[in-house]
Design a protein around this motif. Structure first.
Motif, short mmCIF file in Angstrom:
data_model
loop_
_atom_site.label_atom_id
_atom_site.label_comp_id
_atom_site.label_asym_id
_atom_site.label_seq_id
_atom_site.Cartn_x
_atom_site.Cartn_y
_atom_site.Cartn_z
N GLN A 38 0.84 -1.20 0.00
CA GLN A 38 0.00 0.00 0.00
C GLN A 38 0.87 1.24 0.00
N TYR A 48 0.58 5.80 -0.04
CA TYR A 48 -0.26 7.01 0.05
C TYR A 48 0.48 8.13 -0.67
N HIS A 100 -4.82 6.79 -1.54
CA HIS A 100 -4.32 5.60 -0.85
C HIS A 100 -4.60 4.41 -1.75
N ARG A 147 -7.89 -1.73 -3.46
CA ARG A 147 -8.65 -0.64 -2.85
C ARG A 147 -7.98 0.66 -3.21
N HIS A 189 -8.54 4.75 -2.24
CA HIS A 189 -9.33 5.76 -1.54
C HIS A 189 -8.80 7.13 -1.92
N ARG A 220 -8.67 10.91 -0.85
CA ARG A 220 -8.94 11.90 0.19
C ARG A 220 -9.11 13.21 -0.57
N PHE A 244 -14.14 17.32 0.06
CA PHE A 244 -14.82 16.58 1.12
C PHE A 244 -14.37 17.08 2.50
N VAL A 245 -13.07 17.19 2.68
CA VAL A 245 -12.55 17.59 3.98
C VAL A 245 -12.82 19.08 4.24
N GLN A 273 -16.08 20.56 5.76
CA GLN A 273 -16.32 20.49 7.20
C GLN A 273 -16.16 21.85 7.86
N SER A 331 -5.79 11.84 6.20
CA SER A 331 -6.84 10.97 5.67
C SER A 331 -7.14 9.84 6.64
N VAL A 332 -8.41 9.47 6.72
CA VAL A 332 -8.83 8.28 7.45
C VAL A 332 -9.69 7.48 6.49
N SER A 333 -9.34 6.22 6.29
CA SER A 333 -10.17 5.43 5.38
C SER A 333 -10.08 3.97 5.77
N VAL A 367 -7.17 3.06 8.27
CA VAL A 367 -5.85 3.59 7.98
C VAL A 367 -5.85 5.09 8.19
N GLN A 397 -3.60 8.51 7.82
CA GLN A 397 -2.39 9.10 7.23
C GLN A 397 -2.12 10.40 7.98
N GLN A 449 -14.53 11.80 7.88
CA GLN A 449 -13.81 10.66 7.30
C GLN A 449 -14.14 9.37 8.05
#
Lengths: 441, 238
Positions: free
Chosen positions: A373, A375, A388, A399, A401, A403, A407-408, A411, B124-126, B141, B143, B178
């Motif tokens: 994996q 990132y 990721h 997989r 993902h 980020r 999206f973040v 918030q 990141s959280v996933s 996970v 980061q 997340q």
């Protein structure tokens, strides 16, 4: 005769007059606080012209003041991450490019950098491919910021800005179309390089654009910066300081407008960004005005990078030499879009059975990626785009993902909107530049 | 549903062809997965490709790069280091700390606050679903990014299906959405989360779509009263 329980009456020269008093009703009306009872809940969106797509804001208002704001997202969820687990690694780019549709090349870049890191071929990426990637990412950053300027202008009331911003963006999309065959959703960056070399006609268009845009940017600053309405709608509005940004994970122009020069092209360089000369613009106000100034300055810095990238562009291969990974086709832009070149089709169909088998295997089955994996974080127009990527050693991603910065960053809406006026929710939301395709994926 | 009508067109008339041989009435196929593919979910036509389930092994010291500094600093600042860290993996120039799920919030707190660690940003959280390769199949996970030292580190926790992990929202408020996404997509319960609800899928959705045993497109499509079954249950031509 009326009874005293209803209303008292008396005779006057104008006639009989009744005095109506409402029993004990005044005690009830008296206990009602006229202010706190003006509380209303407004659903803004998901279909609202000033929420940047299908974002829904649930706002609790006291008069014109927002007391509580909540975002509801997910209206554009298309299962991109799930879908791409069912296709091979190369096909993954066609999915990720559709996430944040205003910055498709960044999605592709994050994804292919991840796949390349898993494959361990980062050092084999050719200089020309890297330069083309930087060139196109920076053009894409400009086009994304232009759409931001256009939509944010419109949302604050400068409708003409909308037309100008989209007009200039079209210029960049023409350059993309000339090279990739598509205006958006290019699937142009592939694991191992780029799909197609950049034609000379596109280089000429980019050179023209480098002369054209600075004049236009000046025009827009003349249009907006000195204007009193623009100033009052942006200055001191939706302030978020560095602490707030870091706690909420906000990156990109919003963080830089608060004064922290965090730009991953400088701090954690990728794709050879360390070799380019450019500055990281910041502001200190942390408000919508600061974000406007940071984005305007960033477009100029991107133009500097584009110019340097054009100068660095030397002839050479655009894909890794490894035939186990390199896409076998020689693509050409036809009248109906991008496809295999006729010479390549003639070769695999007429002369070389082995080429045909190799082509078939690589295109249908794809290549294998060693398990593990990684990132990857890259500087997207809206902040940190993290990808990721997990592989189990197969021909499909296990997989992926994304980020996504939209999206973040969304918030931050409650932090910026609560306690402010309803009109500032629009300005603050616009200053985050959320793109729901990226947010919901 | 009754088709008897008191005149006019019945509101919920069955779609034309529903009682002959239209897809809507085809009995469910015994096959699983999309397009009739079993096992690997491989749609390339090479159905014989087997998915491997590689083991993740810990790396020996020294880890190289800044990784030794990070692990040493964490060990010094966190007395429960030995109990909390399951293994340390260095792969492709990235450091992964596998953490005991119950300890994740404590570790995150130290990672953020310690002078020599300073991971200010939770990038990141996933989730990842390691079905069949790990008994604790759901991994979360994290980061983390240190802006001070320009470093990255990955924290990873593993829980069984439907397992729970303490939330890190008190340390990193950005993890709020997340973690909700990881819950929505994988069904990981984040205990102590202020508002653990679905975020991308509709509130009344059943199942967690990113799980490996959740089929792709596994829901019927409804349009104007007619219902088209999910792709894996449609007619198959073989």
């Amino acid at each position: 005769m009326t009874q005293s329980g209803y209303a008292t009456e008396r005779e006057t020269t104008e006639g009989r007059v009744f005095t109506v008093t409402g029993g004990d009703w005044d005690t009830i009306t008296g206990s009602i606080d006229p202010l706190s009872n003006e509380k209303i809940v407004v659903n803004m969106g998901p279909q609202h012209p000033s929420t940047h797509g299908v974002l829904r804001l649930v706002l609790e208002l006291e008069g014109e003041t927002v007391t509580e704001a909540r975002c509801v997202i997910g209206y554009l969820h298309t299962g991109i991450e799930k879908n791409l687990e069912y296709r091979n690694w190369t096909q993954g780019t066609t999915f990720v490019t559709r996430a944040d549709y205003l910055a498709p090349l960044f999605n592709e870049a994050g994804y292919v950098l991840g796949v390349e890191k898993l494959l361990g071929i980062e050092d084999q990426i050719t200089e020309r491919a890297k330069t083309i990637r930087v060139l196109f990412m920076e053009l894409n950053r400009i086009s994304s910021h232009l759409v931001w300027l256009a939509t944010a202008g419109m949302e604050i009331g400068a409708i003409s800005m909308m037309l100008y911003g989209f007009r200039e963006r079209e210029y960049i999309l023409d350059i993309f179309e000339e090279t990739t065959g598509l205006r958006m959703n290019h699937a142009y960056f592939r694991p191992g390089g780029v799909a197609q070399d950049i034609p000379d006609s596109a280089i000429k268009k980019i050179r023209d654009f480098l002369v054209y845009l600075p004049k236009k940017l000046k025009e827009y600053e003349d249009l907006l910066s000195g204007q009193i309405i623009w100033q009052q709608r942006t200055q001191g509005v939706a302030v978020l300081d560095v602490t707030g940004c870091l706690a909420l994970g906000i990156t990109g122009p919003v963080l830089r407008s608060a004064g922290l020069a965090w730009d991953m092209r400088k701090t954690m360089p990728y794709s050879g960004y360390e070799e380019y000369e450019f500055d990281v613009p910041t502001a200190t106000t942390g408000d919508v005005w600061g974000r406007y100034q940071v984005r305007m300055a960033e477009m100029r810095e991107s133009l500097k990078i584009v110019e340097q990238a054009l100068d660095r562009l030397k002839p050479g291969p655009i894909f890794v030499a490894d035939k186990k990974i390199a896409w076998p086709a020689q693509l050409a832009v036809g009248i109906d879009g991008l496809g295999n070149s006729l010479e390549h089709v003639a070769k695999i169909m007429g002369q070389s059975m082995e080429s045909l088998i190799h082509h078939f295997k690589l295109v249908t089955e794809g290549f294998r990626v060693p398990p593990g994996q990684v990132y990857i974080g890259i500087e997207h127009p809206r902040g940190e785009l993290g990808v990721h990527v997990v592989s189990d050693g197969g021909t499909h991603p296990y997989r992926v993902h994304m980020r996504d910065p939209s999206f973040v960053n969304l918030q931050a809406i409650p932090a910026m909107a609560e306690g402010a006026l309803l009109a500032d929710v629009i300005a603050g939301g616009a200053s985050l530049d959320p793109v729901m395709g990226g947010c919901d994926r | 549903m009754s088709l008897e009508s008191t005149g006019g067109v019945p509101v919920n008339a069955e779609p034309v062809g529903a009682d002959i041989d239209a897809p809507a009435q085809t009995p469910a196929s015994p096959q699983k997965g999309m397009f009739g593919v079993k096992g690997t979910g491989d749609v390339s036509g090479f159905g014989g490709l087997a998915r491997r389930t590689p083991d993740v092994v810990g790396s020996p010291k020294p880890y190289g790069s800044y990784f030794d500094e990070v692990t040493d600093a964490l060990e010094e600042a966190y007395p429960g280091f030995a109990d909390a860290i399951e293994k340390v993996v260095v792969d492709r120039g990235e450091l992964t700390l596998h953490i005991v799920p119950e300890k994740i919030a404590e570790v995150a707190q130290i990672m953020r606050d310690d002078e020599s660690l300073r991971f200010e940003l939770c990038s990141s959280v996933s989730g990842v679903d390691y079905l069949n390769s790990d008994a604790r199949r759901l991994h979360v996970v994290y980061q983390l990014t240190s802006m001070t030292y320009r470093r990255r580190v990955r924290l990873e926790v593993a829980v069984p299906a439907g397992g729970s992990v303490p939330t890190v929202t008190s340390v990193y408020p950005t993890a709020d959405w997340q973690e909700r996404e990881a819950y929505d997509m994988f069904g990981v319960i984040f205990t102590g989360h202020p508002n653990l609800t679905r975020i991308l899928m509709p509130d009344d959705w059943e199942g967690h779509p990113q799980l490996k045993d959740y089929p792709l497109g596994g829901v019927p499509v409804e349009y104007k009263g007619a219902e088209i079954p999910p792709p894996d249950q449609r007619r198959v031509y073989q």
